[in-house]
Design a protein around this motif. Structure first.
Motif, PDB file in Angstrom:
ATOM      1  N   LEU A 154       0.802  -1.212   0.000  1.00  0.00           N
ATOM      2  CA  LEU A 154       0.000   0.000   0.000  1.00  0.00           C
ATOM      3  C   LEU A 154       0.844   1.275   0.000  1.00  0.00           C
ATOM      4  CD1 LEU A 154      -2.810   1.285   0.156  1.00  0.00           C
ATOM      5  CD2 LEU A 154      -2.770   0.953   2.642  1.00  0.00           C
ATOM      6  N   ALA A 155       1.669   1.453   1.020  1.00  0.00           N
ATOM      7  CA  ALA A 155       2.380   2.726   1.178  1.00  0.00           C
ATOM      8  C   ALA A 155       3.417   2.960   0.101  1.00  0.00           C
ATOM      9  CB  ALA A 155       3.041   2.796   2.557  1.00  0.00           C
ATOM     10  N   ALA A 156       4.069   1.910  -0.391  1.00  0.00           N
ATOM     11  CA  ALA A 156       5.093   2.077  -1.429  1.00  0.00           C
ATOM     12  C   ALA A 156       4.496   2.340  -2.815  1.00  0.00           C
ATOM     13  CB  ALA A 156       6.023   0.865  -1.459  1.00  0.00           C
ATOM     14  N   PRO A 157       3.539   1.546  -3.276  1.00  0.00           N
ATOM     15  CA  PRO A 157       3.023   1.787  -4.634  1.00  0.00           C
ATOM     16  C   PRO A 157       2.125   3.006  -4.761  1.00  0.00           C
ATOM     17  CG  PRO A 157       1.897  -0.084  -3.619  1.00  0.00           C
ATOM     18  CD  PRO A 157       3.005   0.296  -2.690  1.00  0.00           C
ATOM     19  N   LEU A 158       1.494   3.448  -3.665  1.00  0.00           N
ATOM     20  CA  LEU A 158       0.523   4.542  -3.775  1.00  0.00           C
ATOM     21  C   LEU A 158       1.127   5.842  -4.305  1.00  0.00           C
ATOM     22  CD1 LEU A 158      -2.338   5.673  -3.309  1.00  0.00           C
ATOM     23  CD2 LEU A 158      -1.655   6.175  -0.946  1.00  0.00           C
ATOM     24  N   PRO A 159       2.174   6.411  -3.676  1.00  0.00           N
ATOM     25  CA  PRO A 159       2.665   7.709  -4.156  1.00  0.00           C
ATOM     26  C   PRO A 159       3.242   7.659  -5.566  1.00  0.00           C
ATOM     27  CG  PRO A 159       4.105   6.838  -2.420  1.00  0.00           C
ATOM     28  CD  PRO A 159       2.882   5.984  -2.445  1.00  0.00           C
ATOM     29  N   ILE A 160       3.905   6.565  -5.911  1.00  0.00           N
ATOM     30  CA  ILE A 160       4.420   6.424  -7.280  1.00  0.00           C
ATOM     31  C   ILE A 160       3.268   6.419  -8.276  1.00  0.00           C
ATOM     32  CG2 ILE A 160       5.414   4.731  -8.859  1.00  0.00           C
ATOM     33  CD1 ILE A 160       7.616   6.001  -7.536  1.00  0.00           C
ATOM     34  N   THR A 161       2.237   5.637  -7.967  1.00  0.00           N
ATOM     35  CA  THR A 161       1.085   5.528  -8.867  1.00  0.00           C
ATOM     36  C   THR A 161       0.377   6.868  -9.021  1.00  0.00           C
ATOM     37  OG1 THR A 161       0.778   3.228  -8.195  1.00  0.00           O
ATOM     38  CG2 THR A 161      -1.066   4.300  -9.313  1.00  0.00           C
ATOM     39  N   VAL A 162       0.178   7.571  -7.916  1.00  0.00           N
ATOM     40  CA  VAL A 162      -0.525   8.860  -7.953  1.00  0.00           C
ATOM     41  C   VAL A 162       0.252   9.875  -8.786  1.00  0.00           C
ATOM     42  CG1 VAL A 162      -1.229  10.841  -6.542  1.00  0.00           C
ATOM     43  CG2 VAL A 162      -1.796   8.517  -5.805  1.00  0.00           C
ATOM     44  N   LEU A 163       1.566   9.962  -8.595  1.00  0.00           N
ATOM     45  CA  LEU A 163       2.362  10.909  -9.377  1.00  0.00           C
ATOM     46  C   LEU A 163       2.378  10.539 -10.861  1.00  0.00           C
ATOM     47  CD1 LEU A 163       5.425  11.742  -7.088  1.00  0.00           C
ATOM     48  CD2 LEU A 163       3.724  13.356  -7.976  1.00  0.00           C
ATOM     49  N   CYS A 164       2.497   9.258 -11.153  1.00  0.00           N
ATOM     50  CA  CYS A 164       2.464   8.828 -12.556  1.00  0.00           C
ATOM     51  C   CYS A 164       1.136   9.188 -13.207  1.00  0.00           C
ATOM     52  CB  CYS A 164       2.710   7.324 -12.656  1.00  0.00           C
ATOM     53  SG  CYS A 164       4.429   6.823 -12.407  1.00  0.00           S
ATOM     54  N   GLU A 165       0.043   9.001 -12.479  1.00  0.00           N
ATOM     55  CA  GLU A 165      -1.276   9.345 -13.011  1.00  0.00           C
ATOM     56  C   GLU A 165      -1.408  10.856 -13.193  1.00  0.00           C
ATOM     57  OE1 GLU A 165      -3.911   7.688 -13.980  1.00  0.00           O
ATOM     58  OE2 GLU A 165      -3.357   5.632 -13.497  1.00  0.00           O
ATOM     59  N   TRP A 166      -0.930  11.630 -12.200  1.00  0.00           N
ATOM     60  CA  TRP A 166      -1.054  13.085 -12.271  1.00  0.00           C
ATOM     61  C   TRP A 166      -0.246  13.633 -13.448  1.00  0.00           C
ATOM     62  CZ3 TRP A 166       0.641  17.092  -7.983  1.00  0.00           C
ATOM     63  CH2 TRP A 166      -0.052  18.289  -8.180  1.00  0.00           C
ATOM     64  N   MET A 167       0.914  13.027 -13.702  1.00  0.00           N
ATOM     65  CA  MET A 167       1.735  13.453 -14.841  1.00  0.00           C
ATOM     66  C   MET A 167       1.292  12.802 -16.149  1.00  0.00           C
ATOM     67  SD  MET A 167       5.606  13.480 -13.293  1.00  0.00           S
ATOM     68  CE  MET A 167       5.983  14.282 -11.732  1.00  0.00           C
ATOM     69  N   ALA A 168       0.373  11.830 -16.056  1.00  0.00           N
ATOM     70  CA  ALA A 168      -0.094  11.095 -17.241  1.00  0.00           C
ATOM     71  C   ALA A 168       1.077  10.489 -18.002  1.00  0.00           C
ATOM     72  CB  ALA A 168      -0.927  12.002 -18.151  1.00  0.00           C
ATOM     73  N   LEU A 169       1.973   9.833 -17.284  1.00  0.00           N
ATOM     74  CA  LEU A 169       3.132   9.214 -17.914  1.00  0.00           C
ATOM     75  C   LEU A 169       2.719   7.966 -18.687  1.00  0.00           C
ATOM     76  CD1 LEU A 169       5.857   9.466 -15.102  1.00  0.00           C
ATOM     77  CD2 LEU A 169       5.367  11.070 -16.960  1.00  0.00           C
ATOM     78  N   PRO A 170       3.387   7.671 -19.782  1.00  0.00           N
ATOM     79  CA  PRO A 170       3.061   6.465 -20.561  1.00  0.00           C
ATOM     80  C   PRO A 170       3.408   5.210 -19.782  1.00  0.00           C
ATOM     81  CG  PRO A 170       5.040   7.529 -21.425  1.00  0.00           C
ATOM     82  CD  PRO A 170       4.458   8.465 -20.413  1.00  0.00           C
ATOM     83  N   PRO A 171       2.723   4.094 -20.064  1.00  0.00           N
ATOM     84  CA  PRO A 171       2.922   2.855 -19.290  1.00  0.00           C
ATOM     85  C   PRO A 171       4.366   2.381 -19.254  1.00  0.00           C
ATOM     86  CG  PRO A 171       0.968   2.675 -20.668  1.00  0.00           C
ATOM     87  CD  PRO A 171       1.637   3.953 -21.058  1.00  0.00           C
ATOM     88  N   GLU A 172       5.092   2.479 -20.373  1.00  0.00           N
ATOM     89  CA  GLU A 172       6.470   1.982 -20.393  1.00  0.00           C
ATOM     90  C   GLU A 172       7.375   2.786 -19.470  1.00  0.00           C
ATOM     91  OE1 GLU A 172       5.857   4.686 -24.007  1.00  0.00           O
ATOM     92  OE2 GLU A 172       4.749   3.133 -22.891  1.00  0.00           O
ATOM     93  N   LEU A 173       7.075   4.058 -19.258  1.00  0.00           N
ATOM     94  CA  LEU A 173       7.865   4.874 -18.341  1.00  0.00           C
ATOM     95  C   LEU A 173       7.476   4.591 -16.888  1.00  0.00           C
ATOM     96  CD1 LEU A 173       9.907   7.037 -17.711  1.00  0.00           C
ATOM     97  CD2 LEU A 173       8.227   8.784 -18.350  1.00  0.00           C
ATOM     98  N   ARG A 174       6.197   4.375 -16.638  1.00  0.00           N
ATOM     99  CA  ARG A 174       5.741   4.080 -15.282  1.00  0.00           C
ATOM    100  C   ARG A 174       6.428   2.846 -14.706  1.00  0.00           C
ATOM    101  NH1 ARG A 174      -0.715   5.514 -14.929  1.00  0.00           N
ATOM    102  NH2 ARG A 174      -0.671   7.290 -16.355  1.00  0.00           N
ATOM    103  N   ALA A 175       6.715   1.892 -15.559  1.00  0.00           N
ATOM    104  CA  ALA A 175       7.348   0.653 -15.088  1.00  0.00           C
ATOM    105  C   ALA A 175       8.766   0.888 -14.597  1.00  0.00           C
ATOM    106  CB  ALA A 175       7.347  -0.371 -16.217  1.00  0.00           C
ATOM    107  N   GLN A 176       9.399   1.988 -15.024  1.00  0.00           N
ATOM    108  CA  GLN A 176      10.787   2.265 -14.650  1.00  0.00           C
ATOM    109  C   GLN A 176      10.908   3.243 -13.485  1.00  0.00           C
ATOM    110  OE1 GLN A 176      13.374   0.779 -16.106  1.00  0.00           O
ATOM    111  NE2 GLN A 176      12.095  -0.315 -17.561  1.00  0.00           N
ATOM    112  N   VAL A 177       9.894   4.052 -13.256  1.00  0.00           N
ATOM    113  CA  VAL A 177      10.005   5.192 -12.345  1.00  0.00           C
ATOM    114  C   VAL A 177      10.409   4.788 -10.928  1.00  0.00           C
ATOM    115  CG1 VAL A 177       8.605   6.905 -11.129  1.00  0.00           C
ATOM    116  CG2 VAL A 177       8.535   6.781 -13.601  1.00  0.00           C
ATOM    117  N   GLY A 178       9.851   3.697 -10.424  1.00  0.00           N
ATOM    118  CA  GLY A 178      10.147   3.298  -9.046  1.00  0.00           C
ATOM    119  C   GLY A 178      11.620   3.022  -8.809  1.00  0.00           C
ATOM    120  N   SER A 179      12.224   2.204  -9.667  1.00  0.00           N
ATOM    121  CA  SER A 179      13.632   1.860  -9.487  1.00  0.00           C
ATOM    122  C   SER A 179      14.528   3.057  -9.767  1.00  0.00           C
ATOM    123  CB  SER A 179      14.018   0.679 -10.384  1.00  0.00           C
ATOM    124  OG  SER A 179      13.849   1.012 -11.748  1.00  0.00           O
ATOM    125  N   TRP A 180      14.188   3.874 -10.766  1.00  0.00           N
ATOM    126  CA  TRP A 180      14.980   5.069 -11.050  1.00  0.00           C
ATOM    127  C   TRP A 180      14.954   6.031  -9.864  1.00  0.00           C
ATOM    128  CZ3 TRP A 180      13.123   6.417 -16.720  1.00  0.00           C
ATOM    129  CH2 TRP A 180      13.699   5.500 -17.603  1.00  0.00           C
TER     130      TRP A 180
END
Length: 411
Positions: A144-170
């Protein structure tokens, strides 16, 4: 904690400090509140910490300088975009650069804009909780706590799916720039690679939004400008987006985890919130005060000044202990008690002054939605273990690596 000749020796790298830093903070406050060690001044009183954060002659640009120095020591000649990321990001700039950047970004990061994200945060929280309802167990951190903020920011920025998969580790890799002394040569090489990859990917997104703007964060940042026509440059916008993830991910994760832990370790407060869900705002504020995610931050004195009766000189490094300040009995009665009924609004978990956390409202919103969801939709939550592990790859952040609980859905 190390005590030598009646003095407390500050050691933020020890296992004991990671488990519970507050006894050391208390001893420092009571015996050596302005403490010289490890080549810097360590401040633990609320008044002193607030004064330094409020004083604009204390520079926030120390970390980029330390990055450059550490890179040189490790034979990393020229840190390329890494150096610019530090010197041109909101987190580490001083005025006039900071005032310009903050003025532009503040046009987008408004209370109203953050409040509009509540349905999104609620929907993501509900989706993440579905497996827990089915299985009866939840790792509050991983699930819950780890995926939530990453997911919310990706949605707010409307990032493409292929970039969302990398954002956490980057984001995890780049965060080590906040603590350059802990980085080895291989770490610098990896961060340099990741920053370039992240920047290149965001450049493509920015170019696409210029052609087809939407209602997302990046489009709004592109549109933000002054009457005189000043706007964020492309690289400045890239750095804003990267730092949103770097500064907002781990801290929000730890706020949620530390807050849930505090509630479950205090059954009276757990029961109080369960019977009075209207106290959710107070629960988030008290969680920030009681066990804040960002425990420490650095400043550089640019003039001779006196703090707590001690003379500091231009060029001195200052470590301000936010976690210690939030437990100062001069500012909060019974500071080591977790109490939802107290007024905890004077906490310094988000810093203070011109460098007060830009994403504080978003972090609070996410914690508020999570607490409200858990306490409205669960009949009970119980800790599965008292043997908790705290993260060890940062000495400025305080957060759990896992928080396993049993959870039962309310009928």
């Amino acid at each position: 904690m190390t005590v030598s000749s009646g003095r407390v020796r500050f050691n933020p790298f020890g296992a004991e400090f990671r488990r519970d830093p507050y006894p050391m903070y208390r001893q420092l406050r009571e015996t050596h509140p302005v403490h010289r060690t490890l080549g810097m001044w360590v401040l633990t009183r609320h008044a002193d910490v607030r004064a330094v954060l409020h004083d604009r002659t204390f520079s926030a640009g120390l970390i980029p300088r330390l990055v450059d120095e550490q890179a040189a020591r490790l034979g990393q000649d020229g840190v390329d975009r890494i150096g610019r990321l530090g010197r041109k990001s909101l987190v580490f700039t001083d005025n006039p650069d900071h005032a310009r950047l903050r003025g532009l970004v503040n046009r987008v990061f408004t209370g109203r804009a953050v409040a509009e994200l509540r349905p999104l945060v609620g929907a993501v929280t509900a989706r993440l909780m579905e497996p827990a309802w089915a299985g009866g167990q939840l790792d509050v951190i991983a699930d819950l706590a780890a995926p939530l903020p990453i997911t919310v920011l990706c949605e707010w920025m409307a990032l493409p799916p292929e970039l969302r998969a990398q954002v956490g580790s980057w984001t995890h890799d780049i965060r080590f720039l906040l603590e350059p002394g802990m980085m080895k040569a291989a770490d610098f090489a990896r961060v340099r690679e990741v920053v370039e990859l992240f920047a290149a990917a965001l450049s493509e997104v920015i170019a696409e939004r210029r052609l087809r703007p939407g209602d997302d964060l990046i489009s709004r940042l592109l549109d933000a400008g002054t009457a005189g026509g000043d706007r964020l440059g492309d690289e400045e916008l890239i750095f804003v987006c990267i730092m949103c993830f770097v500064a907002g991910n781990e801290t929000t994760k730890s706020l949620i985890g530390n807050g849930v832990l505090a509630l479950l370790r205090h059954p009276d407060q757990d029961a109080l919130l369960r019977s009075h869900p209207d106290l959710v705002d107070a629960a988030v504020t008290e969680a920030l005060r009681y066990d804040c995610p960002l425990q420490l931050t650095k400043r550089l004195a640019t003039r001779d000044v006196e703090i707590g009766g001690q003379p500091l000189h231009a060029g001195d490094q200052v470590l301000v202990c936010l976690g210690a300040a939030n437990r100062d009995p001069e500012s909060f009665e019974r500071p080591d008690e977790f109490d939802l009924t107290r007024d905890a609004t004077g906490h310094l978990a988000f810093g203070h002054g011109m460098h007060g956390c830009l994403g504080g409202l978003l972090a609070e919103l996410q914690a508020r939605v999570v607490f409200e969801f858990l306490y409205r939709h669960s009949a009970s939550m119980t800790l599965l273990t008292d043997e908790l592990l705290w993260q060890e790859d940062s000495f400025i952040l305080r957060g759990l690596t896992e928080l396993p609980v049993t959870v039962r859905r309310a009928s």
